[in-house]
Design a protein around this motif. Structure first.
Motif, PDB file in Angstrom:
ATOM      1  N   LEU A  28     101.238  62.205  83.326  1.00  0.00           N
ATOM      2  CA  LEU A  28     101.568  61.182  84.320  1.00  0.00           C
ATOM      3  C   LEU A  28     102.414  60.083  83.704  1.00  0.00           C
ATOM      4  CD1 LEU A  28      98.271  60.816  86.366  1.00  0.00           C
ATOM      5  CD2 LEU A  28     100.446  61.747  87.133  1.00  0.00           C
ATOM      6  N   LYS A  29     102.090  59.698  82.480  1.00  0.00           N
ATOM      7  CA  LYS A  29     102.860  58.660  81.800  1.00  0.00           C
ATOM      8  C   LYS A  29     104.292  59.138  81.570  1.00  0.00           C
ATOM      9  CE  LYS A  29     100.798  56.253  78.668  1.00  0.00           C
ATOM     10  NZ  LYS A  29     100.184  55.826  77.406  1.00  0.00           N
ATOM     11  N   LEU A  30     104.451  60.387  81.166  1.00  0.00           N
ATOM     12  CA  LEU A  30     105.782  60.949  80.958  1.00  0.00           C
ATOM     13  C   LEU A  30     106.557  61.017  82.270  1.00  0.00           C
ATOM     14  CD1 LEU A  30     107.822  62.309  79.054  1.00  0.00           C
ATOM     15  CD2 LEU A  30     106.723  64.481  79.625  1.00  0.00           C
ATOM     16  N   ALA A  31     105.896  61.452  83.335  1.00  0.00           N
ATOM     17  CA  ALA A  31     106.560  61.544  84.638  1.00  0.00           C
ATOM     18  C   ALA A  31     106.992  60.163  85.131  1.00  0.00           C
ATOM     19  CB  ALA A  31     105.639  62.207  85.654  1.00  0.00           C
ATOM     20  N   LEU A  32     106.144  59.162  84.958  1.00  0.00           N
ATOM     21  CA  LEU A  32     106.510  57.809  85.380  1.00  0.00           C
ATOM     22  C   LEU A  32     107.648  57.252  84.536  1.00  0.00           C
ATOM     23  CD1 LEU A  32     103.023  56.255  86.174  1.00  0.00           C
ATOM     24  CD2 LEU A  32     104.817  56.905  87.778  1.00  0.00           C
ATOM     25  N   LEU A  36     111.196  56.098  86.056  1.00  0.00           N
ATOM     26  CA  LEU A  36     111.743  54.764  85.831  1.00  0.00           C
ATOM     27  C   LEU A  36     113.116  54.846  85.184  1.00  0.00           C
ATOM     28  CD1 LEU A  36     111.377  51.661  85.807  1.00  0.00           C
ATOM     29  CD2 LEU A  36     110.426  51.937  83.522  1.00  0.00           C
ATOM     30  N   ASN A  37     113.266  55.708  84.180  1.00  0.00           N
ATOM     31  CA  ASN A  37     114.564  55.842  83.525  1.00  0.00           C
ATOM     32  C   ASN A  37     115.614  56.412  84.471  1.00  0.00           C
ATOM     33  OD1 ASN A  37     113.617  54.799  81.156  1.00  0.00           O
ATOM     34  ND2 ASN A  37     113.266  56.775  80.192  1.00  0.00           N
ATOM     35  N   SER A  38     115.209  57.295  85.372  1.00  0.00           N
ATOM     36  CA  SER A  38     116.153  57.823  86.356  1.00  0.00           C
ATOM     37  C   SER A  38     116.600  56.731  87.316  1.00  0.00           C
ATOM     38  CB  SER A  38     115.535  58.975  87.129  1.00  0.00           C
ATOM     39  OG  SER A  38     115.300  60.059  86.271  1.00  0.00           O
ATOM     40  N   ALA A  39     115.680  55.857  87.693  1.00  0.00           N
ATOM     41  CA  ALA A  39     116.052  54.726  88.557  1.00  0.00           C
ATOM     42  C   ALA A  39     117.025  53.796  87.830  1.00  0.00           C
ATOM     43  CB  ALA A  39     114.809  53.962  88.991  1.00  0.00           C
ATOM     44  N   LEU A  40     116.788  53.573  86.548  1.00  0.00           N
ATOM     45  CA  LEU A  40     117.721  52.749  85.767  1.00  0.00           C
ATOM     46  C   LEU A  40     119.074  53.453  85.619  1.00  0.00           C
ATOM     47  CD1 LEU A  40     115.337  51.375  83.016  1.00  0.00           C
ATOM     48  CD2 LEU A  40     116.301  50.131  84.950  1.00  0.00           C
ATOM     49  N   PHE A  64     121.209  63.919  90.416  1.00  0.00           N
ATOM     50  CA  PHE A  64     121.455  64.682  89.192  1.00  0.00           C
ATOM     51  C   PHE A  64     122.006  63.787  88.086  1.00  0.00           C
ATOM     52  CE2 PHE A  64     124.311  67.185  86.487  1.00  0.00           C
ATOM     53  CZ  PHE A  64     123.391  68.073  85.950  1.00  0.00           C
ATOM     54  N   ASN A  65     123.027  63.000  88.392  1.00  0.00           N
ATOM     55  CA  ASN A  65     123.602  62.098  87.396  1.00  0.00           C
ATOM     56  C   ASN A  65     122.581  61.064  86.942  1.00  0.00           C
ATOM     57  OD1 ASN A  65     126.011  63.429  87.466  1.00  0.00           O
ATOM     58  ND2 ASN A  65     127.042  61.933  88.751  1.00  0.00           N
ATOM     59  N   ALA A  66     121.815  60.535  87.876  1.00  0.00           N
ATOM     60  CA  ALA A  66     120.799  59.547  87.521  1.00  0.00           C
ATOM     61  C   ALA A  66     119.732  60.167  86.622  1.00  0.00           C
ATOM     62  CB  ALA A  66     120.167  58.968  88.779  1.00  0.00           C
ATOM     63  N   ALA A  67     119.348  61.401  86.901  1.00  0.00           N
ATOM     64  CA  ALA A  67     118.332  62.062  86.076  1.00  0.00           C
ATOM     65  C   ALA A  67     118.874  62.354  84.681  1.00  0.00           C
ATOM     66  CB  ALA A  67     117.865  63.348  86.752  1.00  0.00           C
ATOM     67  N   ILE A  68     120.127  62.783  84.570  1.00  0.00           N
ATOM     68  CA  ILE A  68     120.724  63.041  83.258  1.00  0.00           C
ATOM     69  C   ILE A  68     120.746  61.760  82.440  1.00  0.00           C
ATOM     70  CG2 ILE A  68     122.871  63.643  82.068  1.00  0.00           C
ATOM     71  CD1 ILE A  68     121.429  66.050  83.151  1.00  0.00           C
ATOM     72  N   ILE A  69     121.173  60.668  83.048  1.00  0.00           N
ATOM     73  CA  ILE A  69     121.199  59.394  82.335  1.00  0.00           C
ATOM     74  C   ILE A  69     119.780  58.924  82.037  1.00  0.00           C
ATOM     75  CG2 ILE A  69     121.858  56.962  82.499  1.00  0.00           C
ATOM     76  CD1 ILE A  69     124.277  57.876  84.121  1.00  0.00           C
ATOM     77  N   GLY A  70     118.858  59.155  82.970  1.00  0.00           N
ATOM     78  CA  GLY A  70     117.474  58.748  82.749  1.00  0.00           C
ATOM     79  C   GLY A  70     116.807  59.504  81.622  1.00  0.00           C
ATOM     80  N   ILE A  71     117.093  60.790  81.497  1.00  0.00           N
ATOM     81  CA  ILE A  71     116.456  61.595  80.453  1.00  0.00           C
ATOM     82  C   ILE A  71     117.146  61.401  79.110  1.00  0.00           C
ATOM     83  CG2 ILE A  71     116.007  63.965  79.718  1.00  0.00           C
ATOM     84  CD1 ILE A  71     115.654  64.634  82.712  1.00  0.00           C
TER      85      ILE A  71
END
Length: 88
Positions: A28-32, A36-40, A64-71
């Protein structure tokens, strides 16, 4: 149901809830954190698109772009810009 049985049931349920939270705390901590990083990352792409007139850089504002930058963070941002540059 007597009071003693209700208390025992409540304690068993409390124990199960606590054990489930402890078991799933790390995922859960990893998912959150990824959320959060995807939102940023989404915000970073939005800010980049605001400066398109000045910089000439733009990326599609999508999940997709937000998730790539978030991860991946800043290297992911650079990767997306590099992929866009190579493909255009």
């Amino acid at each position: 149901m007597s009071v003693v049985e209700k208390i025992a049931l409540g304690l068993v349920l409390l124990f199960l809830v606590v054990m489930c939270l402890r078991l799933f705390a790390a995922p859960l901590k990893l998912a959150l954190k990824v959320l959060l990083n995807s939102a940023l990352g989404f915000g970073a792409v939005w800010l980049l698109n605001l400066t398109t007139a000045v910089t000439g850089l733009s990326l599609g504002l999508n999940l997709f772009n937000a998730a790539i930058i978030g991860i991946l963070g800043i290297p992911g941002f650079g990767l997306l810009l590099l992929v866009q540059w190579v493909l255009t």
